[in-house]
Scaffold this motif. Structure first.
Motif, PDB file in Angstrom:
ATOM      1  N   ASP A 108       5.258   2.047   7.663  1.00 43.94           N
ATOM      2  CA  ASP A 108       4.801   3.380   8.037  1.00 43.94           C
ATOM      3  C   ASP A 108       4.631   4.232   6.782  1.00 43.94           C
ATOM      4  OD1 ASP A 108       4.103   5.548   9.566  1.00 43.94           O
ATOM      5  OD2 ASP A 108       5.958   5.613  10.731  1.00 43.94           O
ATOM      6  N   TRP A 109       3.975   5.383   6.943  1.00 49.58           N
ATOM      7  CA  TRP A 109       3.815   6.297   5.820  1.00 49.58           C
ATOM      8  C   TRP A 109       5.171   6.848   5.392  1.00 49.58           C
ATOM      9  CZ3 TRP A 109      -0.582   5.703   3.620  1.00 49.58           C
ATOM     10  CH2 TRP A 109      -1.740   5.422   4.375  1.00 49.58           C
ATOM     11  N   PRO A 110       5.381   7.047   4.091  1.00 48.66           N
ATOM     12  CA  PRO A 110       6.704   7.482   3.597  1.00 48.66           C
ATOM     13  C   PRO A 110       7.221   8.752   4.248  1.00 48.66           C
ATOM     14  CG  PRO A 110       5.317   6.761   1.776  1.00 48.66           C
ATOM     15  CD  PRO A 110       4.442   6.774   2.992  1.00 48.66           C
ATOM     16  N   GLU A 111       6.317   9.705   4.575  1.00 50.17           N
ATOM     17  CA  GLU A 111       6.788  10.953   5.162  1.00 50.17           C
ATOM     18  C   GLU A 111       7.386  10.756   6.555  1.00 50.17           C
ATOM     19  OE1 GLU A 111       2.198  10.916   5.515  1.00 50.17           O
ATOM     20  OE2 GLU A 111       3.726  10.365   4.052  1.00 50.17           O
ATOM     21  N   ASN A 112       7.146   9.607   7.166  1.00 48.08           N
ATOM     22  CA  ASN A 112       7.699   9.322   8.489  1.00 48.08           C
ATOM     23  C   ASN A 112       9.009   8.539   8.437  1.00 48.08           C
ATOM     24  OD1 ASN A 112       5.422  10.525   9.649  1.00 48.08           O
ATOM     25  ND2 ASN A 112       4.292   8.597   9.687  1.00 48.08           N
ATOM     26  N   VAL A 113       9.453   8.207   7.226  1.00 46.97           N
ATOM     27  CA  VAL A 113      10.657   7.379   7.060  1.00 46.97           C
ATOM     28  C   VAL A 113      11.740   8.212   6.388  1.00 46.97           C
ATOM     29  CG1 VAL A 113      11.609   5.249   6.118  1.00 46.97           C
ATOM     30  CG2 VAL A 113       9.216   5.333   6.854  1.00 46.97           C
ATOM     31  N   ASP A 114      12.835   8.407   7.077  1.00 44.50           N
ATOM     32  CA  ASP A 114      13.952   9.199   6.552  1.00 44.50           C
ATOM     33  C   ASP A 114      15.029   8.303   5.947  1.00 44.50           C
ATOM     34  OD1 ASP A 114      12.782  11.577   7.455  1.00 44.50           O
ATOM     35  OD2 ASP A 114      13.669  11.329   9.445  1.00 44.50           O
ATOM     36  N   GLN A 160       4.614   6.887  -4.721  1.00 42.67           N
ATOM     37  CA  GLN A 160       4.177   6.826  -3.327  1.00 42.67           C
ATOM     38  C   GLN A 160       5.416   6.693  -2.453  1.00 42.67           C
ATOM     39  OE1 GLN A 160       1.384   3.602  -2.977  1.00 42.67           O
ATOM     40  NE2 GLN A 160       0.009   4.424  -4.527  1.00 42.67           N
ATOM     41  N   GLY A 161       5.782   7.780  -1.844  1.00 41.46           N
ATOM     42  CA  GLY A 161       6.980   7.762  -1.002  1.00 41.46           C
ATOM     43  C   GLY A 161       8.252   7.516  -1.773  1.00 41.46           C
ATOM     44  N   GLY A 162       8.271   7.901  -3.043  1.00 39.50           N
ATOM     45  CA  GLY A 162       9.459   7.715  -3.870  1.00 39.50           C
ATOM     46  C   GLY A 162       9.478   6.412  -4.642  1.00 39.50           C
ATOM     47  N   TYR A 163       8.399   5.638  -4.573  1.00 39.87           N
ATOM     48  CA  TYR A 163       8.329   4.362  -5.279  1.00 39.87           C
ATOM     49  C   TYR A 163       7.136   4.367  -6.230  1.00 39.87           C
ATOM     50  CZ  TYR A 163      11.909   2.678  -2.167  1.00 39.87           C
ATOM     51  OH  TYR A 163      13.096   2.529  -1.494  1.00 39.87           O
ATOM     52  N   PRO A 164       7.347   4.020  -7.514  1.00 40.17           N
ATOM     53  CA  PRO A 164       6.272   4.114  -8.507  1.00 40.17           C
ATOM     54  C   PRO A 164       5.298   2.941  -8.439  1.00 40.17           C
ATOM     55  CG  PRO A 164       8.286   3.357  -9.566  1.00 40.17           C
ATOM     56  CD  PRO A 164       8.633   3.629  -8.131  1.00 40.17           C
ATOM     57  N   ARG A 165       4.009   3.233  -8.613  1.00 33.68           N
ATOM     58  CA  ARG A 165       2.953   2.232  -8.714  1.00 33.68           C
ATOM     59  C   ARG A 165       2.205   2.484 -10.016  1.00 33.68           C
ATOM     60  NH1 ARG A 165       5.531   0.403  -5.039  1.00 33.68           N
ATOM     61  NH2 ARG A 165       4.960   0.297  -2.839  1.00 33.68           N
ATOM     62  N   GLY A 181       0.790  -1.228   0.000  1.00 36.65           N
ATOM     63  CA  GLY A 181       0.000   0.000   0.000  1.00 36.65           C
ATOM     64  C   GLY A 181       0.817   1.270   0.000  1.00 36.65           C
ATOM     65  N   GLY A 182       2.029   1.223  -0.570  1.00 39.28           N
ATOM     66  CA  GLY A 182       2.855   2.420  -0.618  1.00 39.28           C
ATOM     67  C   GLY A 182       3.573   2.745   0.670  1.00 39.28           C
ATOM     68  N   LEU A 183       3.554   1.828   1.654  1.00 42.56           N
ATOM     69  CA  LEU A 183       4.226   2.065   2.929  1.00 42.56           C
ATOM     70  C   LEU A 183       5.695   1.657   2.847  1.00 42.56           C
ATOM     71  CD1 LEU A 183       1.518   0.755   5.436  1.00 42.56           C
ATOM     72  CD2 LEU A 183       1.833   3.071   4.554  1.00 42.56           C
ATOM     73  N   LEU A 184       6.506   2.228   3.716  1.00 42.69           N
ATOM     74  CA  LEU A 184       7.926   1.904   3.812  1.00 42.69           C
ATOM     75  C   LEU A 184       8.219   1.392   5.223  1.00 42.69           C
ATOM     76  CD1 LEU A 184       9.476   5.062   2.085  1.00 42.69           C
ATOM     77  CD2 LEU A 184       8.774   2.910   1.019  1.00 42.69           C
ATOM     78  N   TYR A 185       9.300   0.636   5.350  1.00 38.29           N
ATOM     79  CA  TYR A 185       9.653   0.110   6.669  1.00 38.29           C
ATOM     80  C   TYR A 185      10.335   1.193   7.496  1.00 38.29           C
ATOM     81  CZ  TYR A 185      11.638  -2.649  10.415  1.00 38.29           C
ATOM     82  OH  TYR A 185      11.968  -3.120  11.657  1.00 38.29           O
ATOM     83  N   ASN A 186       9.822   1.412   8.689  1.00 34.20           N
ATOM     84  CA  ASN A 186      10.361   2.394   9.615  1.00 34.20           C
ATOM     85  C   ASN A 186      11.148   1.656  10.694  1.00 34.20           C
ATOM     86  OD1 ASN A 186      10.798   4.309  11.670  1.00 34.20           O
ATOM     87  ND2 ASN A 186       8.910   5.407  11.165  1.00 34.20           N
ATOM     88  N   GLU A 187      12.469   1.824  10.672  1.00 33.64           N
ATOM     89  CA  GLU A 187      13.310   1.091  11.627  1.00 33.64           C
ATOM     90  C   GLU A 187      13.125   1.581  13.051  1.00 33.64           C
ATOM     91  OE1 GLU A 187      17.141  -0.417  10.762  1.00 33.64           O
ATOM     92  OE2 GLU A 187      17.142   0.396   8.738  1.00 33.64           O
ATOM     93  N   ASN A 188      12.696   2.810  13.224  1.00 36.55           N
ATOM     94  CA  ASN A 188      12.470   3.319  14.578  1.00 36.55           C
ATOM     95  C   ASN A 188      11.203   2.732  15.190  1.00 36.55           C
ATOM     96  OD1 ASN A 188      14.772   5.010  14.509  1.00 36.55           O
ATOM     97  ND2 ASN A 188      13.624   6.574  13.399  1.00 36.55           N
ATOM     98  N   ALA A 189      10.173   2.566  14.353  1.00 33.43           N
ATOM     99  CA  ALA A 189       8.911   2.012  14.842  1.00 33.43           C
ATOM    100  C   ALA A 189       8.848   0.499  14.692  1.00 33.43           C
ATOM    101  CB  ALA A 189       7.743   2.640  14.086  1.00 33.43           C
TER     102      ALA A 189
END
Length: 242
Positions: A129-135, A164-169, A117-125
């Motif tokens: 997570d949503w892309p804007e929360n992943v640096d 979506q967060g830098g990844y194309p769909r 769903g366009g989410l990225l893995y957040n190592e802190n959480a």
């Protein structure tokens, strides 16, 4: 076997005097005491886990350390034991090359997982997570200009890339709309590049062809597979007794 009276501080709670018969170690958050045959015995949690309480956590009363403040005021007794893709034998860890994938490790065995769903893995959480929360994630070249924008797909009038967060769909415009390369959205045609789409009239089949299972030779049949993970009950690698 480590006896409580001789090996631990005097303020260590005796598990044999508690209802649960299991208590955490007063010094180390990855150790606990259990009453066995009316005697306290010391155990280590599986490598990478810390004591959470009887019947809690992911296995043997032990849990991932980041799920709560289990280690406040305490320290770890054991260092990491690493295997391929796993920093500890048990845990959830980021992927080495992908921001949409991660590893779940159980007794040193790594299983690759995918954020959808366009989410990225957040190592802190330790979760998707949503892309804007992943640096710090490496973006796809198609999405360099806008990590959450739309990009034309060649000369196609109804398909396009949605970043979506830098990844194309790959996306398709709704029926009777076309993708406008200037506004980068689906619009009512015509545009400078695309005319009004036409809907082809389906050919009628002869009754005899239908009975024989023959179809339109120009028809295109598309099939799609649904992939999924099949998970069973995870088996513990065994309890470590000191």
């Amino acid at each position: 076997m480590v006896r409580l009276a001789s090996a631990q501080r005097q303020d260590q709670e005796d598990p044999c005097k508690t209802k649960s018969k299991v208590v955490g170690d007063v010094t180390y958050c990855d150790r606990y005491w259990e009453c066995i045959n009316s005697q306290p015995e010391l155990y280590d949690c599986p490598n990478g886990l810390v004591f959470a309480g009887k019947h809690r956590g992911v296995t043997e009363g032990c849990d991932y350390p980041w799920r709560s403040n289990y280690c406040d005021g305490k320290q770890l007794a054991n260092g990491p034991i690493s295997t391929e893709h796993c920093d500890w034998l048990y845990g959830i860890f980021g992927h080495e090359t992908s921001c949409t994938r991660y590893w779940t490790c159980w007794n040193g065995t790594a299983t690759e997982q995918l954020c959808i769903g366009g989410l990225l893995y957040n190592e802190n959480a330790h979760s998707c997570d949503w892309p804007e929360n992943v640096d710090g994630c490496q973006k796809h070249p198609l999405c360099n200009e806008d990590a959450n924008g739309n990009v034309p797909l060649g000369k196609s009038c109804n398909r396009y890339w949605q970043c979506q967060g830098g990844y194309p769909r790959l996306q398709r415009c709704p029926a009777m709309l076309v993708f406008d390369r200037r506004s980068l959205r689906c619009v009512v045609p015509p545009t400078e590049d695309c005319d009004i789409p036409t809907t082809p009239i389906p050919l009628e089949y002869e009754p005899e062809q239908q009975q024989q299972g023959k179809g339109n030779p120009n028809a295109i049949h598309q099939s799609s597979g649904i992939g999924g993970l099949q998970g069973g009950k995870l088996q513990s690698g065994g309890r470590n007794k000191n």
